[in-house]
Design a protein around this motif. Structure first.
Motif, PDB file in Angstrom:
ATOM      1  N   SER A 271       0.811  -1.228   0.000  1.00  0.00           N
ATOM      2  CA  SER A 271       0.000   0.000   0.000  1.00  0.00           C
ATOM      3  C   SER A 271       0.839   1.269   0.000  1.00  0.00           C
ATOM      4  O   SER A 271       0.309   2.363   0.189  1.00  0.00           O
ATOM      5  CB  SER A 271      -0.976  -0.013   1.172  1.00  0.00           C
ATOM      6  N   GLY A 272       2.163   1.134  -0.180  1.00  0.00           N
ATOM      7  CA  GLY A 272       3.026   2.292  -0.414  1.00  0.00           C
ATOM      8  C   GLY A 272       3.622   2.946   0.810  1.00  0.00           C
ATOM      9  O   GLY A 272       4.255   4.001   0.708  1.00  0.00           O
ATOM     10  N   THR A 273       3.481   2.328   1.971  1.00  0.00           N
ATOM     11  CA  THR A 273       3.830   3.003   3.226  1.00  0.00           C
ATOM     12  C   THR A 273       5.288   3.436   3.310  1.00  0.00           C
ATOM     13  O   THR A 273       5.585   4.561   3.725  1.00  0.00           O
ATOM     14  CB  THR A 273       3.485   2.088   4.417  1.00  0.00           C
ATOM     15  N   LEU A 274       6.224   2.571   2.933  1.00  0.00           N
ATOM     16  CA  LEU A 274       7.644   2.923   3.050  1.00  0.00           C
ATOM     17  C   LEU A 274       7.998   4.123   2.173  1.00  0.00           C
ATOM     18  O   LEU A 274       8.696   5.048   2.617  1.00  0.00           O
ATOM     19  CB  LEU A 274       8.517   1.724   2.681  1.00  0.00           C
ATOM     20  N   VAL A 275       7.516   4.141   0.948  1.00  0.00           N
ATOM     21  CA  VAL A 275       7.820   5.249   0.038  1.00  0.00           C
ATOM     22  C   VAL A 275       7.147   6.537   0.506  1.00  0.00           C
ATOM     23  O   VAL A 275       7.747   7.620   0.489  1.00  0.00           O
ATOM     24  CB  VAL A 275       7.377   4.890  -1.402  1.00  0.00           C
ATOM     25  N   ILE A 276       5.910   6.432   0.963  1.00  0.00           N
ATOM     26  CA  ILE A 276       5.167   7.612   1.426  1.00  0.00           C
ATOM     27  C   ILE A 276       5.812   8.213   2.668  1.00  0.00           C
ATOM     28  O   ILE A 276       5.983   9.431   2.763  1.00  0.00           O
ATOM     29  CB  ILE A 276       3.700   7.246   1.690  1.00  0.00           C
ATOM     30  N   GLU A 277       6.188   7.369   3.610  1.00  0.00           N
ATOM     31  CA  GLU A 277       6.843   7.881   4.826  1.00  0.00           C
ATOM     32  C   GLU A 277       8.193   8.510   4.501  1.00  0.00           C
ATOM     33  O   GLU A 277       8.579   9.518   5.102  1.00  0.00           O
ATOM     34  CB  GLU A 277       6.996   6.763   5.859  1.00  0.00           C
ATOM     35  N   ALA A 278       8.912   7.929   3.548  1.00  0.00           N
ATOM     36  CA  ALA A 278      10.183   8.521   3.126  1.00  0.00           C
ATOM     37  C   ALA A 278       9.955   9.891   2.506  1.00  0.00           C
ATOM     38  O   ALA A 278      10.711  10.839   2.752  1.00  0.00           O
ATOM     39  CB  ALA A 278      10.882   7.590   2.131  1.00  0.00           C
ATOM     40  N   ALA A 279       8.888  10.012   1.713  1.00  0.00           N
ATOM     41  CA  ALA A 279       8.570  11.299   1.083  1.00  0.00           C
ATOM     42  C   ALA A 279       8.218  12.353   2.118  1.00  0.00           C
ATOM     43  O   ALA A 279       8.681  13.498   2.046  1.00  0.00           O
ATOM     44  CB  ALA A 279       7.408  11.112   0.098  1.00  0.00           C
ATOM     45  N   GLN A 280       7.410  11.983   3.097  1.00  0.00           N
ATOM     46  CA  GLN A 280       7.033  12.945   4.137  1.00  0.00           C
ATOM     47  C   GLN A 280       8.246  13.386   4.945  1.00  0.00           C
ATOM     48  O   GLN A 280       8.353  14.556   5.324  1.00  0.00           O
ATOM     49  CB  GLN A 280       5.966  12.342   5.052  1.00  0.00           C
ATOM     50  N   LYS A 281       9.163  12.452   5.186  1.00  0.00           N
ATOM     51  CA  LYS A 281      10.398  12.806   5.902  1.00  0.00           C
ATOM     52  C   LYS A 281      11.229  13.786   5.073  1.00  0.00           C
ATOM     53  O   LYS A 281      11.723  14.791   5.590  1.00  0.00           O
ATOM     54  CB  LYS A 281      11.207  11.545   6.214  1.00  0.00           C
ATOM     55  N   ALA A 282      11.377  13.505   3.783  1.00  0.00           N
ATOM     56  CA  ALA A 282      12.196  14.355   2.913  1.00  0.00           C
ATOM     57  C   ALA A 282      11.632  15.766   2.803  1.00  0.00           C
ATOM     58  O   ALA A 282      12.374  16.751   2.760  1.00  0.00           O
ATOM     59  CB  ALA A 282      12.301  13.729   1.522  1.00  0.00           C
ATOM     60  N   LEU A 283      10.310  15.872   2.795  1.00  0.00           N
ATOM     61  CA  LEU A 283       9.659  17.175   2.681  1.00  0.00           C
ATOM     62  C   LEU A 283       9.446  17.837   4.039  1.00  0.00           C
ATOM     63  O   LEU A 283       8.930  18.956   4.104  1.00  0.00           O
ATOM     64  CB  LEU A 283       8.309  17.037   1.972  1.00  0.00           C
ATOM     65  N   ASN A 284       9.847  17.125   5.098  1.00  0.00           N
ATOM     66  CA  ASN A 284       9.616  17.594   6.467  1.00  0.00           C
ATOM     67  C   ASN A 284       8.129  17.900   6.686  1.00  0.00           C
ATOM     68  O   ASN A 284       7.768  18.885   7.338  1.00  0.00           O
ATOM     69  CB  ASN A 284      10.455  18.827   6.792  1.00  0.00           C
ATOM     70  N   LEU A 285       7.298  17.042   6.139  1.00  0.00           N
ATOM     71  CA  LEU A 285       5.853  17.173   6.264  1.00  0.00           C
ATOM     72  C   LEU A 285       5.419  16.455   7.539  1.00  0.00           C
ATOM     73  O   LEU A 285       5.506  15.234   7.638  1.00  0.00           O
ATOM     74  CB  LEU A 285       5.176  16.548   5.036  1.00  0.00           C
ATOM     75  N   ALA A 286       4.971  17.216   8.533  1.00  0.00           N
ATOM     76  CA  ALA A 286       4.611  16.639   9.827  1.00  0.00           C
ATOM     77  C   ALA A 286       3.536  15.573   9.663  1.00  0.00           C
ATOM     78  O   ALA A 286       2.509  15.820   9.028  1.00  0.00           O
ATOM     79  CB  ALA A 286       4.124  17.728  10.774  1.00  0.00           C
ATOM     80  N   PRO A 287       3.727  14.397  10.234  1.00  0.00           N
ATOM     81  CA  PRO A 287       2.791  13.289  10.011  1.00  0.00           C
ATOM     82  C   PRO A 287       1.416  13.490  10.633  1.00  0.00           C
ATOM     83  O   PRO A 287       0.458  12.827  10.242  1.00  0.00           O
ATOM     84  CB  PRO A 287       3.509  12.091  10.649  1.00  0.00           C
ATOM     85  N   GLY A 288       1.304  14.407  11.600  1.00  0.00           N
ATOM     86  CA  GLY A 288       0.028  14.590  12.283  1.00  0.00           C
ATOM     87  C   GLY A 288      -0.843  15.704  11.746  1.00  0.00           C
ATOM     88  O   GLY A 288      -1.892  16.011  12.321  1.00  0.00           O
ATOM     89  N   LEU A 289      -0.457  16.321  10.639  1.00  0.00           N
ATOM     90  CA  LEU A 289      -1.206  17.470  10.116  1.00  0.00           C
ATOM     91  C   LEU A 289      -2.578  17.088   9.574  1.00  0.00           C
ATOM     92  O   LEU A 289      -3.456  17.943   9.456  1.00  0.00           O
ATOM     93  CB  LEU A 289      -0.395  18.184   9.028  1.00  0.00           C
ATOM     94  N   ARG A 290      -2.772  15.815   9.245  1.00  0.00           N
ATOM     95  CA  ARG A 290      -4.036  15.392   8.634  1.00  0.00           C
ATOM     96  C   ARG A 290      -4.947  14.634   9.596  1.00  0.00           C
ATOM     97  O   ARG A 290      -5.815  13.881   9.172  1.00  0.00           O
ATOM     98  CB  ARG A 290      -3.752  14.533   7.388  1.00  0.00           C
ATOM     99  N   ARG A 291      -4.739  14.814  10.886  1.00  0.00           N
ATOM    100  CA  ARG A 291      -5.570  14.103  11.858  1.00  0.00           C
ATOM    101  C   ARG A 291      -5.773  14.955  13.115  1.00  0.00           C
ATOM    102  O   ARG A 291      -5.197  16.035  13.246  1.00  0.00           O
ATOM    103  CB  ARG A 291      -4.961  12.760  12.220  1.00  0.00           C
ATOM    104  N   ARG A 292      -6.594  14.448  14.006  1.00  0.00           N
ATOM    105  CA  ARG A 292      -6.868  15.123  15.269  1.00  0.00           C
ATOM    106  C   ARG A 292      -6.390  14.261  16.428  1.00  0.00           C
ATOM    107  O   ARG A 292      -6.154  13.057  16.280  1.00  0.00           O
ATOM    108  CB  ARG A 292      -8.370  15.410  15.412  1.00  0.00           C
TER     109      ARG A 292
END
Length: 378
Positions: free
Chosen positions: A202-223
């Motif tokens: 389901s793409g998790t490793l690549v997606i998490e790597a992308a968020q890390k590279a972009l410094n995109l905080a993982p909690g921005l899309r949830r409460r």
């Protein structure tokens, strides 16, 4: 002077060093690392920042007490001494959940009942009321008894932090987002990295790597649960969200590519990447591992099918062997494979440059690391 809270962030065994680095970056005080968890201190702003930004923590807990208890009276008294009325409003709902290991008080339901009773008595006295309707916001209370030592927590996260809000569905036995983020860190993913995964699921490793590279905080899309806590104001949450958004590196040159033989998995991975905000940096295609050609400058992060995902150890060994042959023909910058297969190196056909033991939940795994050049220190 702002209140200083003692916080605890549990993590997968073997990923403590990654989480320690994350917590240190947030400016936490008095950081203490132990197996499977890290304790640290900070104000209400750190509660919000930790939930929003930590990639490898399972949740963020406020530690309210730590004491010894071998009797139910001791368990009750230690819990009653907590100033619950300063944390929970009179209408708060406060479910109690916990565990007991190697302790005289071995009955978890009995301990739950005693702790609940202590909280009720303290809240009634503190709020000067005879009724606690529990119709308001939820404050989840957690306890852990280990060798007669009790720790009482308030859960600030709610759902586990691996639930980023982007993966609505998943393939069979997917890797958790928090573990995938730790592997991306151990693989030294940078803002200009090319990451490939021949078994993307389901793409998790690549997606998490992308968020890390972009410094995109993982909690921005949830409460989070603590967004309803009176002692962590809405202004604090808004400030920390804005800070996280301001730190996103949209100019990063990261690229992620995943492959899977299952078209349904590929479609799901592409949908997940869009929901995660990295759809323009990641793509997923249908392909067999035997046709995989890693780029010379790529970092390969992968979770080869094994066990529950495959059900056939012989087929798993065959896939690992094929991956090894692909690697021998086209050695990339690095390959990081996590698996519970104890014979992976034998099947792959080469001894790893390094190995790290990591628990995937209760499953002991190894992260096998292959690269030609020594990795620079962080």
């Amino acid at each position: 002077m702002p209140t200083l809270y003692t916080l605890v962030a549990p993590c997968f065994f073997g990923t403590e060093s990654t989480l320690h680095f994350e917590i240190k970056r947030l400016g936490a005080q008095n950081i203490k690392v132990t197996d499977g968890r890290i304790a640290f201190q900070g104000g209400a702003d750190l509660i919000a920042a930790a939930n929003l930004n930590l990639r490898t923590a399972e949740r963020v807990l406020v530690q309210l007490a730590s004491y010894k208890a071998t009797t139910f009276d001791e368990l009750f008294d230690g819990c009653y001494h907590i100033a619950w009325e300063e944390l929970l409003p009179a209408d708060a709902a406060f479910p109690v959940k916990g565990s007991s290991l190697s302790s005289q008080l071995s009955s978890v339901p009995a301990c739950q009942s005693i702790i609940k009773k202590a909280i009720v008595k303290r809240l009634m006295a503190g709020h000067r009321t005879s009724t606690l309707p529990e119709t308001g916001n939820v404050y989840k209370v957690r306890f852990a008894l280990r060798k007669n030592e009790v720790e009482i927590y308030l859960d600030t996260s709610g759902d586990g932090l691996h639930k980023r809000g982007y993966r609505r569905n998943a393939t069979l036995a997917p890797i958790k987002e928090t573990l995938a983020a730790a592997i991306a860190d151990l693989g030294r993913v940078r803002r200009d990295s090319l990451v490939q995964d021949p078994f993307c699921g389901s793409g998790t490793l690549v997606i998490e790597a992308a968020q890390k590279a972009l410094n995109l905080a993982p909690g921005l899309r949830r409460r989070f649960a603590a967004e309803h806590f009176d002692f962590v104001s809405a202004e604090v949450w808004a400030e920390q969200r804005q800070k996280a958004l301001a730190e996103v590196r949209r100019d990063a040159a990261f690229e992620g590519v995943g492959y899977d033989i299952d078209p349904a998995a590929v479609a799901l991975a592409n949908a997940n990447a869009k929901l995660a905000g990295v759809g323009d940096r990641c793509r997923f295609e249908v392909a067999d591992v035997k046709d995989f050609h890693p780029a010379q400058n790529a970092t390969v992060l992968t979770n080869p099918p094994y066990g529950e995902r495959l059900g056939d150890s012989a087929e798993a060994a065959s896939l690992a062997r094929t991956l090894g042959q692909v690697w021998q023909r086209n050695p990339a910058q690095g390959l990081y494979a996590i698996t519970a297969d104890a014979d992976f190196e034998q099947h792959f056909g080469k001894k790893a440059a390094r190995r790290r033991k990591i628990y995937n939940g209760m499953i002991p795994c190894q992260l096998y690391m292959y690269y030609d050049q020594p990795k620079a220190k962080r």
